[in-house]
Design a protein around this motif. Structure first.
Motif, PDB file in Angstrom:
ATOM      1  N   PRO A  30       0.838  -1.208   0.000  1.00  0.00           N
ATOM      2  CA  PRO A  30       0.000   0.000   0.000  1.00  0.00           C
ATOM      3  C   PRO A  30       0.871   1.255   0.000  1.00  0.00           C
ATOM      4  O   PRO A  30       1.911   1.305   0.655  1.00  0.00           O
ATOM      5  CB  PRO A  30      -0.795  -0.115   1.306  1.00  0.00           C
ATOM      6  CG  PRO A  30      -0.734  -1.557   1.673  1.00  0.00           C
ATOM      7  CD  PRO A  30       0.571  -2.065   1.148  1.00  0.00           C
ATOM      8  N   ILE A  31       0.447   2.248  -0.717  1.00  0.00           N
ATOM      9  CA  ILE A  31       1.209   3.488  -0.830  1.00  0.00           C
ATOM     10  C   ILE A  31       0.809   4.426   0.307  1.00  0.00           C
ATOM     11  O   ILE A  31      -0.370   4.749   0.460  1.00  0.00           O
ATOM     12  CB  ILE A  31       0.960   4.161  -2.196  1.00  0.00           C
ATOM     13  CG1 ILE A  31       1.389   3.210  -3.309  1.00  0.00           C
ATOM     14  CG2 ILE A  31       1.688   5.487  -2.292  1.00  0.00           C
ATOM     15  CD1 ILE A  31       0.957   3.645  -4.690  1.00  0.00           C
ATOM     16  N   PRO A  32       1.799   4.852   1.081  1.00  0.00           N
ATOM     17  CA  PRO A  32       1.477   5.798   2.163  1.00  0.00           C
ATOM     18  C   PRO A  32       1.027   7.139   1.585  1.00  0.00           C
ATOM     19  O   PRO A  32       1.401   7.500   0.472  1.00  0.00           O
ATOM     20  CB  PRO A  32       2.797   5.959   2.908  1.00  0.00           C
ATOM     21  CG  PRO A  32       3.699   4.912   2.384  1.00  0.00           C
ATOM     22  CD  PRO A  32       3.182   4.476   1.064  1.00  0.00           C
ATOM     23  N   TYR A  33       0.233   7.838   2.347  1.00  0.00           N
ATOM     24  CA  TYR A  33      -0.212   9.166   1.924  1.00  0.00           C
ATOM     25  C   TYR A  33       0.961  10.143   1.993  1.00  0.00           C
ATOM     26  O   TYR A  33       1.901   9.963   2.766  1.00  0.00           O
ATOM     27  CB  TYR A  33      -1.357   9.657   2.814  1.00  0.00           C
ATOM     28  CG  TYR A  33      -2.638   8.893   2.602  1.00  0.00           C
ATOM     29  CD1 TYR A  33      -3.389   9.063   1.450  1.00  0.00           C
ATOM     30  CD2 TYR A  33      -3.109   7.998   3.564  1.00  0.00           C
ATOM     31  CE1 TYR A  33      -4.570   8.375   1.251  1.00  0.00           C
ATOM     32  CE2 TYR A  33      -4.294   7.299   3.370  1.00  0.00           C
ATOM     33  CZ  TYR A  33      -5.011   7.490   2.214  1.00  0.00           C
ATOM     34  OH  TYR A  33      -6.169   6.801   2.015  1.00  0.00           O
ATOM     35  N   ALA A  34       0.881  11.196   1.199  1.00  0.00           N
ATOM     36  CA  ALA A  34       1.898  12.247   1.223  1.00  0.00           C
ATOM     37  C   ALA A  34       1.811  13.015   2.535  1.00  0.00           C
ATOM     38  O   ALA A  34       0.768  13.045   3.185  1.00  0.00           O
ATOM     39  CB  ALA A  34       1.686  13.192   0.039  1.00  0.00           C
ATOM     40  N   LEU A  35       2.920  13.625   2.888  1.00  0.00           N
ATOM     41  CA  LEU A  35       2.938  14.433   4.112  1.00  0.00           C
ATOM     42  C   LEU A  35       2.696  15.900   3.761  1.00  0.00           C
ATOM     43  O   LEU A  35       3.229  16.413   2.783  1.00  0.00           O
ATOM     44  CB  LEU A  35       4.285  14.300   4.819  1.00  0.00           C
ATOM     45  CG  LEU A  35       4.612  12.936   5.413  1.00  0.00           C
ATOM     46  CD1 LEU A  35       5.994  12.960   6.048  1.00  0.00           C
ATOM     47  CD2 LEU A  35       3.567  12.502   6.429  1.00  0.00           C
ATOM     48  N   ALA A  37       3.366  19.611   3.861  1.00  0.00           N
ATOM     49  CA  ALA A  37       4.644  20.303   4.019  1.00  0.00           C
ATOM     50  C   ALA A  37       4.706  21.133   5.300  1.00  0.00           C
ATOM     51  O   ALA A  37       5.751  21.222   5.945  1.00  0.00           O
ATOM     52  CB  ALA A  37       4.895  21.195   2.806  1.00  0.00           C
ATOM     53  N   LYS A  38       3.611  21.750   5.692  1.00  0.00           N
ATOM     54  CA  LYS A  38       3.612  22.620   6.875  1.00  0.00           C
ATOM     55  C   LYS A  38       3.476  21.830   8.171  1.00  0.00           C
ATOM     56  O   LYS A  38       4.191  22.065   9.131  1.00  0.00           O
ATOM     57  CB  LYS A  38       2.479  23.640   6.776  1.00  0.00           C
ATOM     58  CG  LYS A  38       2.664  24.639   5.653  1.00  0.00           C
ATOM     59  CD  LYS A  38       1.494  25.591   5.598  1.00  0.00           C
ATOM     60  CE  LYS A  38       1.639  26.542   4.407  1.00  0.00           C
ATOM     61  NZ  LYS A  38       0.492  27.423   4.288  1.00  0.00           N
ATOM     62  N   MET A  39       2.510  20.925   8.183  1.00  0.00           N
ATOM     63  CA  MET A  39       2.182  20.207   9.421  1.00  0.00           C
ATOM     64  C   MET A  39       3.001  18.921   9.598  1.00  0.00           C
ATOM     65  O   MET A  39       3.131  18.437  10.710  1.00  0.00           O
ATOM     66  CB  MET A  39       0.686  19.862   9.442  1.00  0.00           C
ATOM     67  CG  MET A  39      -0.242  21.068   9.337  1.00  0.00           C
ATOM     68  SD  MET A  39      -0.147  22.114  10.781  1.00  0.00           S
ATOM     69  CE  MET A  39      -1.057  21.139  11.933  1.00  0.00           C
ATOM     70  N   GLY A  40       3.476  18.369   8.497  1.00  0.00           N
ATOM     71  CA  GLY A  40       4.216  17.113   8.572  1.00  0.00           C
ATOM     72  C   GLY A  40       3.338  15.911   8.857  1.00  0.00           C
ATOM     73  O   GLY A  40       3.822  14.867   9.260  1.00  0.00           O
ATOM     74  N   LYS A  41       2.025  16.069   8.620  1.00  0.00           N
ATOM     75  CA  LYS A  41       1.082  14.978   8.857  1.00  0.00           C
ATOM     76  C   LYS A  41       0.582  14.463   7.521  1.00  0.00           C
ATOM     77  O   LYS A  41       0.528  15.197   6.535  1.00  0.00           O
ATOM     78  CB  LYS A  41      -0.095  15.466   9.708  1.00  0.00           C
ATOM     79  CG  LYS A  41       0.324  15.844  11.114  1.00  0.00           C
ATOM     80  CD  LYS A  41      -0.873  16.173  11.961  1.00  0.00           C
ATOM     81  CE  LYS A  41      -0.422  16.505  13.369  1.00  0.00           C
ATOM     82  NZ  LYS A  41      -1.536  16.753  14.248  1.00  0.00           N
ATOM     83  N   PRO A  42       0.180  13.177   7.478  1.00  0.00           N
ATOM     84  CA  PRO A  42      -0.307  12.623   6.214  1.00  0.00           C
ATOM     85  C   PRO A  42      -1.602  13.298   5.754  1.00  0.00           C
ATOM     86  O   PRO A  42      -2.471  13.623   6.568  1.00  0.00           O
ATOM     87  CB  PRO A  42      -0.559  11.146   6.520  1.00  0.00           C
ATOM     88  CG  PRO A  42      -0.134  10.910   7.920  1.00  0.00           C
ATOM     89  CD  PRO A  42       0.201  12.206   8.545  1.00  0.00           C
ATOM     90  N   VAL A  43      -1.695  13.489   4.433  1.00  0.00           N
ATOM     91  CA  VAL A  43      -2.899  14.066   3.841  1.00  0.00           C
ATOM     92  C   VAL A  43      -3.325  13.227   2.644  1.00  0.00           C
ATOM     93  O   VAL A  43      -2.511  12.561   2.006  1.00  0.00           O
ATOM     94  CB  VAL A  43      -2.685  15.536   3.396  1.00  0.00           C
ATOM     95  CG1 VAL A  43      -2.497  16.445   4.587  1.00  0.00           C
ATOM     96  CG2 VAL A  43      -1.516  15.660   2.441  1.00  0.00           C
ATOM     97  N   LYS A  44      -4.610  13.282   2.338  1.00  0.00           N
ATOM     98  CA  LYS A  44      -5.169  12.591   1.174  1.00  0.00           C
ATOM     99  C   LYS A  44      -4.728  13.322  -0.095  1.00  0.00           C
ATOM    100  O   LYS A  44      -4.227  14.447  -0.027  1.00  0.00           O
ATOM    101  CB  LYS A  44      -6.693  12.573   1.266  1.00  0.00           C
ATOM    102  CG  LYS A  44      -7.227  11.830   2.461  1.00  0.00           C
ATOM    103  CD  LYS A  44      -8.736  11.931   2.488  1.00  0.00           C
ATOM    104  CE  LYS A  44      -9.275  11.481   3.828  1.00  0.00           C
ATOM    105  NZ  LYS A  44     -10.709  11.666   3.945  1.00  0.00           N
ATOM    106  N   PRO A  45      -4.941  12.698  -1.257  1.00  0.00           N
ATOM    107  CA  PRO A  45      -4.571  13.359  -2.514  1.00  0.00           C
ATOM    108  C   PRO A  45      -5.211  14.733  -2.700  1.00  0.00           C
ATOM    109  O   PRO A  45      -4.644  15.607  -3.348  1.00  0.00           O
ATOM    110  CB  PRO A  45      -5.048  12.378  -3.587  1.00  0.00           C
ATOM    111  CG  PRO A  45      -5.011  11.054  -2.919  1.00  0.00           C
ATOM    112  CD  PRO A  45      -5.374  11.320  -1.489  1.00  0.00           C
TER     113      PRO A  45
END
Length: 139
Positions: A30-35, A37-45
């Protein structure tokens, strides 16, 4: 190692565990979600943050992939030589490891069969020799 019997044994063990998708490359990590840039938390597409449940589900899927892939690697590594293990250990996933082991042994198997065929053709029971011993040697 006898490649023909090894291959059958390993595929049977892996199939019995329901892991053939990992050997043939159909199982994908499974592909992890992108982080963000500001918060450093995973986000959806669409750049919306993931819920805790979505994060946990993805983590579980990734863990499951690595666990099952490692089970296949374990089976393969158990029955190959240390020399071969050193050649394939850096490959990412079990499907790539299995493919490389197959390539290496397929060529060797053909050479071994040719050599064996030549040796069998050259074997003769000497005049007055022990035919029973000769058949034992042929076997």
């Amino acid at each position: 190692m006898n490649w023909i019997t090894y291959k059958e044994r390993i595929l049977t063990v892996i199939g019995a565990r329901g892991l053939m998708w990992y050997v043939d490359g159909q199982a994908t990590k499974p592909i992890p979600y992108a982080l963000d840039a500001k918060m450093g938390k995973p986000v959806k597409p669409d750049s919306t943050p993931l819920t805790a449940t979505e994060t946990k589900e993805l983590d579980n899927k990734i863990d499951e992939f690595y666990q099952k892939d490692s089970l296949v690697k374990q089976q393969i590594f158990r029955m190959i030589t240390d020399r071969l293990l050193l050649c394939v250990q850096k490959l990412e996933v079990s499907a790539k490891i299995w493919a490389e082991v197959c390539v290496i042994h397929k060529g060797k198997t053909e050479l071994v069969q040719i050599d064996l065929r030549h040796r069998l053709q050259d074997m003769r029971c000497e005049e007055g020799g022990d035919i029973k011993a000769h058949f034992g040697e042929l076997l």
